[in-house]
Design a protein around this motif. Structure first.
Motif: not given
Length: 209
Positions: A40-62
């Motif tokens: 998840a951090l790799a996608v955040l760091d390499e594929c996005t820019a600027g402030p992000q809202v994270v949406v996670g379900s179940s395990m993704g919430g953790w």
């Protein structure tokens, strides 16, 4: 559904499958909370820019909560859908005697799944690693806006978990939506509408903060 809604609103949107999930390569049994957080951090760091809202379900919430703790400068909001932080503790506690025996004997246990004919593989590696990622052991030092959606007929995550998370969060900007007839997946049309509204509400707060 959320991707389409965000695109319709003119927002960028990024989603991905963890190692061993969906279209991603690798074996599910090689996964741990640490490894999936790294994904998840790799996608955040390499594929996005600027402030992000994270949406996670179940395990993704953790994992979303872990992301907000590890990248507070990037995560500007969090939406949890039946968020299940520290679920490996409950999983280990609920294992039957034969489950514990299999973990010690072969390193995994095949738990019957209610969603598939294939068993759910619980590895000793997953349970041991989970403890290193616990977030519910004290205050959760997250200060961004949070919205938690939780079904009260969820048979995987006790609905009280959402209240426990909001109590632990440092931020006061927390909304908890309890859906009386909601299940774990919260995929009915009205549930998806709630998700879209919750996500857009947080996006709007960030824009005007």
């Amino acid at each position: 559904a959320l991707e389409q809604a965000m695109k319709d609103l003119g927002r960028s949107y990024t989603r991905f499958d963890y190692l061993g999930h969906g279209q991603s390569t690798g074996l599910f049994t090689d996964g741990t909370i640490s490894r999936w957080t790294d994904d998840a951090l790799a996608v955040l760091d390499e594929c996005t820019a600027g402030p992000q809202v994270v949406v996670g379900s179940s395990m993704g919430g953790w994992i979303g909560l872990r992301m907000a703790l590890l990248r507070p400068d990037r995560i500007a909001g969090f939406v949890g859908i039946a968020a299940a932080p520290d679920f490996t503790a409950r999983m280990k506690k609920d294992l039957p005697p034969e489950g514990h025996a299999d973990l010690e004997r072969q390193g995994y246990w095949e738990e019957p799944s209610e969603y598939s004919d294939e068993p759910y593989i619980i590895t000793k590696k997953l349970l041991d690693d989970g403890q290193r990622n616990f977030v519910m052991t004290g205050p959760i030092d997250i200060t961004c806006p949070v919205h938690l959606l939780q079904g009260m007929k969820d048979d995987s995550v006790p609905w009280e978990t959402a209240l426990d998370i909001q109590k632990a969060l440092v931020t006061d900007n927390v909304v908890v939506s309890l859906i009386k007839n909601g299940d774990h997946r919260l995929s009915e049309t009205e549930d998806l509408n709630r998700l879209v509204l919750a996500t857009e509400r947080i996006c709007s707060q960030i824009e005007y903060s």
